[in-house]
Scaffold this motif. Structure first.
Motif, short mmCIF file in Angstrom:
data_model
loop_
_atom_site.label_atom_id
_atom_site.label_comp_id
_atom_site.label_asym_id
_atom_site.label_seq_id
_atom_site.Cartn_x
_atom_site.Cartn_y
_atom_site.Cartn_z
N ASP A 50 35.03 43.02 41.69
CA ASP A 50 35.60 41.90 42.45
C ASP A 50 34.97 40.59 41.99
O ASP A 50 33.77 40.54 41.71
CB ASP A 50 35.37 42.09 43.95
CG ASP A 50 36.19 43.25 44.50
OD1 ASP A 50 37.27 43.52 43.96
OD2 ASP A 50 35.73 43.88 45.47
N SER A 51 35.79 39.53 41.93
CA SER A 51 35.30 38.23 41.48
C SER A 51 35.98 37.12 42.27
O SER A 51 37.16 37.20 42.59
CB SER A 51 35.61 38.04 39.99
OG SER A 51 35.28 36.73 39.58
N SER A 52 35.23 36.05 42.52
CA SER A 52 35.80 34.87 43.18
C SER A 52 36.13 33.77 42.17
O SER A 52 36.60 32.71 42.55
CB SER A 52 34.84 34.35 44.25
OG SER A 52 33.63 33.94 43.63
N GLY A 75 40.86 38.05 42.24
CA GLY A 75 40.22 38.91 43.23
C GLY A 75 39.52 40.06 42.54
O GLY A 75 38.31 40.08 42.44
N ARG A 86 42.75 32.93 41.18
CA ARG A 86 41.68 33.88 41.50
C ARG A 86 42.29 35.26 41.63
O ARG A 86 42.96 35.55 42.62
CB ARG A 86 41.00 33.49 42.80
CG ARG A 86 40.18 32.24 42.65
CD ARG A 86 39.34 31.98 43.88
NE ARG A 86 38.52 30.81 43.61
CZ ARG A 86 38.31 29.84 44.47
NH1 ARG A 86 38.83 29.89 45.66
NH2 ARG A 86 37.56 28.82 44.13
#
Length: 113
Positions: free
Chosen positions: A80-82, A57, A55
């Motif tokens: 932003d990414s999970s 982030g 991940r």
């Protein structure tokens, strides 16, 4: 490595990984990439690649990633990414990348030279 979108050519520096080497071995590739979420283009590759997902982030404009084992993703906005991705590389200078990729599906050519 190079990525050509319409008449724009972008240099890409590949990651030092098994996934990036496997991707480079597929080149040259002409891919019709679909739009998703207003920040990325994606396409299923002709074969699965090795993965080492994490991940990140924050996704950056110009990131070239693998989602799962066979979905190539080019990101053209920073956010932003999970989600988990395997990093393949990065566009060296992503200025103008979003404009070149546009808002719809697009044909992208990946080559070694």
């Amino acid at each position: 490595m190079w990525m050509t979108v319409n008449e724009r050519r972008f240099a890409i520096t590949l990651a030092d990984s098994a996934a990036a080497r496997a991707f480079a071995a597929l080149l040259p590739l002409t891919l019709d990439m679909s739009e998703l979420n207003g920040n990325e283009k994606y396409v299923s590759l002709p074969q699965a690649l090795p993965t080492n997902a994490s991940r990140p982030g924050t996704i950056r404009n110009g990131d070239l990633m693998l989602y799962g084992s066979d979905t190539l993703v080019v990101f053209y906005l920073t956010f932003d990414s999970s989600y988990s991705y395997t990093r393949l590389g990065r566009v060296d200078n992503a200025a103008g990348l979003a404009q070149a990729l546009g808002r719809d599906g697009v044909r992208v050519v990946f080559t070694q030279d």
